[in-house]
Scaffold this motif. Structure first.
Motif, PDB file in Angstrom:
ATOM      1  N   VAL A 123     -14.990   2.732  39.764  1.00  0.00           N
ATOM      2  CA  VAL A 123     -14.963   1.437  39.089  1.00  0.00           C
ATOM      3  C   VAL A 123     -16.231   1.282  38.256  1.00  0.00           C
ATOM      4  O   VAL A 123     -17.341   1.494  38.755  1.00  0.00           O
ATOM      5  CB  VAL A 123     -14.868   0.282  40.108  1.00  0.00           C
ATOM      6  N   LEU A 124     -16.051   0.894  36.993  1.00  0.00           N
ATOM      7  CA  LEU A 124     -17.178   0.708  36.078  1.00  0.00           C
ATOM      8  C   LEU A 124     -17.237  -0.735  35.593  1.00  0.00           C
ATOM      9  O   LEU A 124     -16.210  -1.328  35.258  1.00  0.00           O
ATOM     10  CB  LEU A 124     -17.033   1.633  34.861  1.00  0.00           C
ATOM     11  N   LEU A 125     -18.448  -1.275  35.549  1.00  0.00           N
ATOM     12  CA  LEU A 125     -18.673  -2.635  35.063  1.00  0.00           C
ATOM     13  C   LEU A 125     -19.901  -2.657  34.166  1.00  0.00           C
ATOM     14  O   LEU A 125     -20.862  -1.916  34.406  1.00  0.00           O
ATOM     15  CB  LEU A 125     -18.905  -3.596  36.235  1.00  0.00           C
ATOM     16  N   HIS A 126     -19.869  -3.504  33.164  1.00  0.00           N
ATOM     17  CA  HIS A 126     -21.043  -3.664  32.306  1.00  0.00           C
ATOM     18  C   HIS A 126     -22.030  -4.600  32.984  1.00  0.00           C
ATOM     19  O   HIS A 126     -21.641  -5.629  33.540  1.00  0.00           O
ATOM     20  CB  HIS A 126     -20.634  -4.244  30.948  1.00  0.00           C
ATOM     21  N   ALA A 176     -12.719  -3.500  30.769  1.00  0.00           N
ATOM     22  CA  ALA A 176     -12.849  -3.325  29.325  1.00  0.00           C
ATOM     23  C   ALA A 176     -12.666  -4.636  28.573  1.00  0.00           C
ATOM     24  O   ALA A 176     -12.946  -4.705  27.376  1.00  0.00           O
ATOM     25  CB  ALA A 176     -11.835  -2.292  28.832  1.00  0.00           C
ATOM     26  N   GLU A 177     -12.207  -5.662  29.252  1.00  0.00           N
ATOM     27  CA  GLU A 177     -12.101  -6.983  28.636  1.00  0.00           C
ATOM     28  C   GLU A 177     -13.500  -7.528  28.362  1.00  0.00           C
ATOM     29  O   GLU A 177     -13.744  -8.170  27.341  1.00  0.00           O
ATOM     30  CB  GLU A 177     -11.333  -7.923  29.561  1.00  0.00           C
ATOM     31  N   GLU A 178     -14.425  -7.255  29.272  1.00  0.00           N
ATOM     32  CA  GLU A 178     -15.810  -7.693  29.108  1.00  0.00           C
ATOM     33  C   GLU A 178     -16.613  -6.714  28.255  1.00  0.00           C
ATOM     34  O   GLU A 178     -17.553  -7.113  27.572  1.00  0.00           O
ATOM     35  CB  GLU A 178     -16.476  -7.839  30.478  1.00  0.00           C
ATOM     36  N   SER A 179     -16.255  -5.434  28.308  1.00  0.00           N
ATOM     37  CA  SER A 179     -16.996  -4.402  27.581  1.00  0.00           C
ATOM     38  C   SER A 179     -16.003  -3.383  27.012  1.00  0.00           C
ATOM     39  O   SER A 179     -15.670  -2.397  27.670  1.00  0.00           O
ATOM     40  CB  SER A 179     -17.988  -3.712  28.527  1.00  0.00           C
ATOM     41  N   PRO A 180     -15.499  -3.615  25.798  1.00  0.00           N
ATOM     42  CA  PRO A 180     -14.431  -2.785  25.229  1.00  0.00           C
ATOM     43  C   PRO A 180     -14.731  -1.287  25.145  1.00  0.00           C
ATOM     44  O   PRO A 180     -13.809  -0.475  25.187  1.00  0.00           O
ATOM     45  CB  PRO A 180     -14.239  -3.384  23.829  1.00  0.00           C
ATOM     46  N   ASP A 181     -16.004  -0.905  25.025  1.00  0.00           N
ATOM     47  CA  ASP A 181     -16.353   0.514  24.874  1.00  0.00           C
ATOM     48  C   ASP A 181     -16.732   1.186  26.193  1.00  0.00           C
ATOM     49  O   ASP A 181     -17.214   2.321  26.193  1.00  0.00           O
ATOM     50  CB  ASP A 181     -17.525   0.662  23.896  1.00  0.00           C
ATOM     51  N   ILE A 182     -16.503   0.534  27.294  1.00  0.00           N
ATOM     52  CA  ILE A 182     -17.026   1.024  28.572  1.00  0.00           C
ATOM     53  C   ILE A 182     -16.454   2.380  28.984  1.00  0.00           C
ATOM     54  O   ILE A 182     -17.129   3.179  29.640  1.00  0.00           O
ATOM     55  CB  ILE A 182     -16.796  -0.023  29.684  1.00  0.00           C
ATOM     56  N   TYR A 183     -15.235   2.692  28.568  1.00  0.00           N
ATOM     57  CA  TYR A 183     -14.649   3.968  28.977  1.00  0.00           C
ATOM     58  C   TYR A 183     -15.311   5.166  28.298  1.00  0.00           C
ATOM     59  O   TYR A 183     -15.046   6.310  28.675  1.00  0.00           O
ATOM     60  CB  TYR A 183     -13.150   3.979  28.716  1.00  0.00           C
ATOM     61  N   SER A 184     -16.182   4.914  27.327  1.00  0.00           N
ATOM     62  CA  SER A 184     -16.920   6.019  26.711  1.00  0.00           C
ATOM     63  C   SER A 184     -17.890   6.652  27.706  1.00  0.00           C
ATOM     64  O   SER A 184     -18.393   7.756  27.472  1.00  0.00           O
ATOM     65  CB  SER A 184     -17.689   5.529  25.480  1.00  0.00           C
ATOM     66  N   LEU A 185     -18.140   5.976  28.819  1.00  0.00           N
ATOM     67  CA  LEU A 185     -19.005   6.528  29.866  1.00  0.00           C
ATOM     68  C   LEU A 185     -18.304   7.624  30.659  1.00  0.00           C
ATOM     69  O   LEU A 185     -18.958   8.493  31.232  1.00  0.00           O
ATOM     70  CB  LEU A 185     -19.435   5.419  30.833  1.00  0.00           C
ATOM     71  N   SER A 196      -3.685  -2.863  30.594  1.00  0.00           N
ATOM     72  CA  SER A 196      -3.160  -3.941  31.438  1.00  0.00           C
ATOM     73  C   SER A 196      -3.898  -4.064  32.764  1.00  0.00           C
ATOM     74  O   SER A 196      -3.894  -5.120  33.398  1.00  0.00           O
ATOM     75  CB  SER A 196      -1.666  -3.722  31.707  1.00  0.00           C
ATOM     76  N   LEU A 197      -4.546  -2.990  33.190  1.00  0.00           N
ATOM     77  CA  LEU A 197      -5.303  -2.993  34.445  1.00  0.00           C
ATOM     78  C   LEU A 197      -6.800  -3.141  34.220  1.00  0.00           C
ATOM     79  O   LEU A 197      -7.538  -3.457  35.157  1.00  0.00           O
ATOM     80  CB  LEU A 197      -5.058  -1.693  35.217  1.00  0.00           C
ATOM     81  N   SER A 198      -7.244  -2.891  32.988  1.00  0.00           N
ATOM     82  CA  SER A 198      -8.678  -2.804  32.698  1.00  0.00           C
ATOM     83  C   SER A 198      -9.314  -4.169  32.456  1.00  0.00           C
ATOM     84  O   SER A 198      -9.962  -4.415  31.426  1.00  0.00           O
ATOM     85  CB  SER A 198      -8.898  -1.876  31.501  1.00  0.00           C
ATOM     86  N   LYS A 199      -9.122  -5.040  33.402  1.00  0.00           N
ATOM     87  CA  LYS A 199      -9.682  -6.389  33.385  1.00  0.00           C
ATOM     88  C   LYS A 199      -9.444  -6.985  34.767  1.00  0.00           C
ATOM     89  O   LYS A 199      -8.653  -6.452  35.555  1.00  0.00           O
ATOM     90  CB  LYS A 199      -8.993  -7.245  32.323  1.00  0.00           C
TER      91      LYS A 199
END
Length: 237
Positions: A123-126, A176-185, A196-199
């Protein structure tokens, strides 16, 4: 018999998120606002009205306890604590890591990808600027995701190195709703949760809190507030 009313609250991010469960029915809403304390009661009442319920009928409160904005997290937890004290409501909490992990774990997308393999959920969060949080969960043979280790807090480059070095297969879910580019990590070619799940899905505030059964009202900040860091420096000087 009257339906049991459960209220879900999340004020950890830029979006105020509310869920109401009446029996097996869910009602949910979100609103992107800064001063969430000014809007939380109206949004709660609107969802309770859809469920045919009143605030005094809430028997259980489920709240997200972070990580997130220092003042934001406390809004949900304060309301949950007030309903516990004044209305004898039961209170359960869940972290954003637990909420997102359960969303992925129960999804057809993850189940299809994981099949019978031994995999982990990450799980990743900004956090702030170029800083991010992550927590890994074990899933194989379990009825719910189980934390593999404590959450981490790293700068983007350090996080990329950490994630690239993970052994075995990992499935990534992020807000990704809070940080749209987060999957670049995530490493190239990694399995990623769909949009649909990324929030934070409001109904899962309730579902995760009821699954993990945490009773603490202690906020999970991870990133110290500015005054805490200044106090620490002063104490060490």
């Amino acid at each position: 018999m009257a339906e049991k009313i459960i209220l879900g609250l999340c004020t950890s991010g830029s979006r105020l998120k509310i869920a109401v469960r009446a029996g097996q029915r869910y009602f949910q809403a979100q609103k992107k606002v800064f001063n969430q304390e000014k809007f939380i009661f109206s949004l709660v009442k609107s969802q309770l009205k859809k469920a045919g319920a009143l605030l005094r009928g809430v028997k259980t409160v489920c709240a997200a306890r972070g990580p997130g904005r220092f003042t934001g997290i406390r809004i949900s937890l304060t309301l949950a604590g007030a309903l516990k004290a004044m209305a004898c409501a039961k209170v359960y909490t869940a972290t954003l890591f637990e909420i997102l992990a359960l969303q992925a774990f129960e999804s057809a997308h993850f189940r299809s990808w994981a099949a019978a393999r031994t995999v982990r959920l990450v799980v990743l969060l900004h956090a702030f600027k170029d800083e991010y949080f992550c927590q890994a969960f074990l899933t194989s043979g379990l009825r719910r995701p189980r934390p593999e280790a404590e959450p981490g807090w790293l700068k983007a480059d350090e996080m990329k190195k950490l994630l690239a070095g993970l052994k075995g297969e990992s499935y990534f879910i992020a807000d990704a709703e809070e940080s749209p580019d987060i999957y670049s990590l995530a490493p190239a070619g990694a399995a990623l949760a769909p949009a649909s799940l990324s929030k934070i899905v409001p109904s899962y505030i309730i579902k995760a809190a009821l699954v993990y059964k945490n009773r603490t009202l202690k906020p999970l900040y991870l990133k110290p507030a500015k005054y805490e860091m200044e106090a620490r420096k002063h104490a060490e000087s």
